[in-house]
Design a protein around this motif. Structure first.
Motif, PDB file in Angstrom:
ATOM      1  N   PRO A   1       7.271  -6.283   0.203  1.00 23.64           N
ATOM      2  CA  PRO A   1       7.758  -6.899  -1.035  1.00 23.64           C
ATOM      3  C   PRO A   1       8.396  -8.264  -0.847  1.00 23.64           C
ATOM      4  N   ALA A   2       9.089  -8.481   0.267  1.00 24.14           N
ATOM      5  CA  ALA A   2       9.737  -9.769   0.514  1.00 24.14           C
ATOM      6  C   ALA A   2       8.728 -10.896   0.719  1.00 24.14           C
ATOM      7  N   GLU A   3       7.472 -10.555   0.967  1.00 24.53           N
ATOM      8  CA  GLU A   3       6.444 -11.549   1.259  1.00 24.53           C
ATOM      9  C   GLU A   3       5.601 -11.916   0.045  1.00 24.53           C
ATOM     10  N   ILE A   4       5.914 -11.340  -1.122  1.00 26.42           N
ATOM     11  CA  ILE A   4       5.108 -11.614  -2.313  1.00 26.42           C
ATOM     12  C   ILE A   4       5.991 -12.126  -3.446  1.00 26.42           C
ATOM     13  N   SER A   5       5.368 -12.753  -4.435  1.00 25.32           N
ATOM     14  CA  SER A   5       6.093 -13.356  -5.551  1.00 25.32           C
ATOM     15  C   SER A   5       6.562 -12.308  -6.558  1.00 25.32           C
ATOM     16  N   GLY A   6       7.392 -12.753  -7.517  1.00 25.88           N
ATOM     17  CA  GLY A   6       7.884 -11.856  -8.551  1.00 25.88           C
ATOM     18  C   GLY A   6       6.773 -11.280  -9.404  1.00 25.88           C
ATOM     19  N   GLY A   7       5.798 -12.124  -9.755  1.00 30.21           N
ATOM     20  CA  GLY A   7       4.672 -11.650 -10.540  1.00 30.21           C
ATOM     21  C   GLY A   7       3.825 -10.644  -9.788  1.00 30.21           C
ATOM     22  N   MET A   8       3.647 -10.863  -8.490  1.00 27.85           N
ATOM     23  CA  MET A   8       2.893  -9.917  -7.674  1.00 27.85           C
ATOM     24  C   MET A   8       3.638  -8.591  -7.564  1.00 27.85           C
ATOM     25  N   LYS A   9       4.966  -8.647  -7.475  1.00 31.08           N
ATOM     26  CA  LYS A   9       5.754  -7.406  -7.430  1.00 31.08           C
ATOM     27  C   LYS A   9       5.561  -6.590  -8.704  1.00 31.08           C
ATOM     28  N   LYS A  10       5.517  -7.283  -9.853  1.00 34.61           N
ATOM     29  CA  LYS A  10       5.278  -6.586 -11.119  1.00 34.61           C
ATOM     30  C   LYS A  10       3.916  -5.905 -11.097  1.00 34.61           C
ATOM     31  N   ARG A  11       2.915  -6.598 -10.552  1.00 36.52           N
ATOM     32  CA  ARG A  11       1.573  -6.019 -10.510  1.00 36.52           C
ATOM     33  C   ARG A  11       1.505  -4.837  -9.544  1.00 36.52           C
ATOM     34  N   VAL A  12       2.273  -4.907  -8.451  1.00 34.87           N
ATOM     35  CA  VAL A  12       2.372  -3.745  -7.553  1.00 34.87           C
ATOM     36  C   VAL A  12       3.007  -2.575  -8.314  1.00 34.87           C
TER      37      VAL A  12
ATOM     38  N   GLU B   1       0.829  -1.213   0.000  1.00 34.08           N
ATOM     39  CA  GLU B   1       0.000   0.000   0.000  1.00 34.08           C
ATOM     40  C   GLU B   1       0.859   1.257   0.000  1.00 34.08           C
ATOM     41  N   GLN B   2       1.888   1.292   0.812  1.00 35.02           N
ATOM     42  CA  GLN B   2       2.761   2.465   0.889  1.00 35.02           C
ATOM     43  C   GLN B   2       3.546   2.670  -0.401  1.00 35.02           C
ATOM     44  N   ASN B   3       3.952   1.568  -1.036  1.00 33.76           N
ATOM     45  CA  ASN B   3       4.658   1.676  -2.312  1.00 33.76           C
ATOM     46  C   ASN B   3       3.780   2.308  -3.381  1.00 33.76           C
TER      47      ASN B   3
ATOM     48  N   LYS C   1      -6.386   9.300  -0.723  1.00 32.58           N
ATOM     49  CA  LYS C   1      -5.225   8.597  -1.268  1.00 32.58           C
ATOM     50  C   LYS C   1      -5.350   7.092  -1.078  1.00 32.58           C
ATOM     51  N   LYS C   2      -5.784   6.688   0.105  1.00 33.86           N
ATOM     52  CA  LYS C   2      -5.952   5.258   0.365  1.00 33.86           C
ATOM     53  C   LYS C   2      -7.036   4.655  -0.529  1.00 33.86           C
ATOM     54  N   LYS C   3      -8.074   5.421  -0.780  1.00 31.84           N
ATOM     55  CA  LYS C   3      -9.138   4.947  -1.672  1.00 31.84           C
ATOM     56  C   LYS C   3      -8.600   4.731  -3.076  1.00 31.84           C
ATOM     57  N   ARG C   4      -7.783   5.677  -3.563  1.00 29.63           N
ATOM     58  CA  ARG C   4      -7.207   5.545  -4.897  1.00 29.63           C
ATOM     59  C   ARG C   4      -6.246   4.362  -4.961  1.00 29.63           C
ATOM     60  N   VAL C   5      -5.432   4.167  -3.932  1.00 27.46           N
ATOM     61  CA  VAL C   5      -4.511   3.034  -3.881  1.00 27.46           C
ATOM     62  C   VAL C   5      -5.275   1.725  -3.934  1.00 27.46           C
ATOM     63  N   GLN C   6      -6.364   1.629  -3.173  1.00 24.56           N
ATOM     64  CA  GLN C   6      -7.156   0.399  -3.154  1.00 24.56           C
ATOM     65  C   GLN C   6      -7.787   0.136  -4.513  1.00 24.56           C
ATOM     66  N   GLU C   7      -8.223   1.204  -5.203  1.00 28.22           N
ATOM     67  CA  GLU C   7      -8.781   1.045  -6.549  1.00 28.22           C
ATOM     68  C   GLU C   7      -7.748   0.434  -7.495  1.00 28.22           C
ATOM     69  N   CYS C   8      -6.511   0.911  -7.393  1.00 24.24           N
ATOM     70  CA  CYS C   8      -5.453   0.411  -8.275  1.00 24.24           C
ATOM     71  C   CYS C   8      -5.067  -1.022  -7.929  1.00 24.24           C
ATOM     72  N   LEU C   9      -5.016  -1.336  -6.639  1.00 27.20           N
ATOM     73  CA  LEU C   9      -4.707  -2.702  -6.227  1.00 27.20           C
ATOM     74  C   LEU C   9      -5.819  -3.658  -6.643  1.00 27.20           C
ATOM     75  N   ASP C  10      -7.053  -3.207  -6.549  1.00 26.58           N
ATOM     76  CA  ASP C  10      -8.183  -4.027  -7.022  1.00 26.58           C
ATOM     77  C   ASP C  10      -8.047  -4.294  -8.515  1.00 26.58           C
ATOM     78  N   ARG C  11      -7.624  -3.270  -9.263  1.00 29.21           N
ATOM     79  CA  ARG C  11      -7.547  -3.395 -10.725  1.00 29.21           C
ATOM     80  C   ARG C  11      -6.498  -4.411 -11.150  1.00 29.21           C
ATOM     81  N   VAL C  12      -5.427  -4.584 -10.354  1.00 26.77           N
ATOM     82  CA  VAL C  12      -4.380  -5.555 -10.693  1.00 26.77           C
ATOM     83  C   VAL C  12      -4.519  -6.840  -9.873  1.00 26.77           C
ATOM     84  N   ASN C  13      -5.703  -7.023  -9.278  1.00 31.61           N
ATOM     85  CA  ASN C  13      -6.030  -8.248  -8.528  1.00 31.61           C
ATOM     86  C   ASN C  13      -5.094  -8.501  -7.348  1.00 31.61           C
ATOM     87  N   LEU C  14      -4.842  -7.446  -6.574  1.00 31.57           N
ATOM     88  CA  LEU C  14      -4.010  -7.571  -5.375  1.00 31.57           C
ATOM     89  C   LEU C  14      -4.736  -6.994  -4.160  1.00 31.57           C
ATOM     90  N   THR C  15      -6.019  -7.227  -4.097  1.00 31.46           N
ATOM     91  CA  THR C  15      -6.855  -6.641  -3.051  1.00 31.46           C
ATOM     92  C   THR C  15      -6.359  -6.995  -1.653  1.00 31.46           C
TER      93      THR C  15
END
Length: 268
Positions: free
Chosen positions: A135-146, A96-98, A114-128
């Motif tokens: 970052p260390a807790e997610i996969s390479g593909g998830m990092k790309k989507r972030v 979220e901070q990134n 700002k948090k609402k906009r961030v959540q909209e973008c995370l929803d759009r890339v399927n990272l709700t």
């Protein structure tokens, strides 16, 4: 759109870009391809302003970017989203901070907006559900989507992607390609991708520029590329026997389309 007019770039006596002209259109995925040393990376850095050209012009919606001062360039850069090859996430920040980082740097509004906009973008890339992870807790593909979510959080008019599929498995690469394509069309973005990935070329390349030794050697779409007679391009794209077979199959499929038959007969 973005227009390049006879741009040239040299380092000392070595000329890297030798008078390149091209148009990157909005709502399309524009690819820059070529072997190492062809000038494609330098060209992208010049387009976004990380490097100054020696001559020529770069126009953003007919505004001369090369002739702007720092303040004017900053206004254009606020309309640019960037997806880096290694994602370039801050390890000490949550997902979220990134994604919120560009909003803190350039955006206005209160924290709730700002948090609402961030959540909209995370929803759009399927990272709700990944907002609180690091970052260390997610996969390479998830990092790309972030990285993609961060790139679109300011509603950019222009999106630049440097090797978006680098280090990803084939299935994840397809998902990233599809996501970038969908966002490009959905938000009518001028997307420019620097890539070596042939699947990206064949599936997402609405407009392709092939660079060879600092020159724009070929230009066309992913449909036109399979019928290209340019030997340098064919040696680069269809280097393996497998890809040559795939090219022949694609040609056979497209030849069933009467409109392509007509184009071929006319030599277009």
């Amino acid at each position: 759109m973005i227009e390049l007019q006879d741009i040239r770039k040299s380092f000392g006596d070595k000329e890297i870009l030798k008078g390149v002209s091209a148009v990157m259109e909005s709502g399309k995925v524009n690819l820059i391809i070529g072997s190492s040393g062809s000038g494609k990376t330098v060209m992208m850095k010049c387009i976004v302003g990380l490097m100054d050209v020696n001559s020529g012009k770069i126009l953003y919606d007919q505004e001369d970017f090369t002739g702007m001062d720092i303040r004017e360039k900053m206004i254009i850069r606020q309309k640019i989203g960037m997806l880096f090859q290694g994602s370039a996430l801050f390890d000490s920040m949550t997902v979220e901070q990134n994604v919120m980082f560009p909003l803190d740097m350039f955006g206005t509004g209160n924290l709730r907006d700002k948090k609402k906009r961030v959540q909209e973008c995370l929803d759009r890339v399927n990272l709700t559900d990944a907002a609180r992870k690091f970052p260390a807790e997610i996969s390479g593909g998830m990092k790309k989507r972030v990285g993609i979510a961060r790139a679109i959080v300011l509603n950019p008019k222009y999106l630049f992607c440097d090797e978006p599929n680098s280090g990803l498995d084939p299935q994840t690469s397809l998902l990233i390609d599809k996501l970038i394509k969908e966002l490009t069309v959905e938000y009518n973005i001028t997307t420019v991708i620097n890539t070596h990935d042939m699947n990206t070329v064949m599936e997402s390349g609405d407009h392709i520029i092939y660079m060879y030794q600092g020159v724009k050697q070929w230009e066309g779409s992913n449909k036109e590329i399979v019928f290209s007679k340019d030997q340098k391009l064919n040696d680069f794209i269809f280097a393996s026997e497998f890809l040559r077979d795939a090219k022949e199959m694609r040609q056979m499929e497209m030849f069933q389309d009467n409109s392509w038959k007509d184009k071929l007969k006319k030599g277009e």
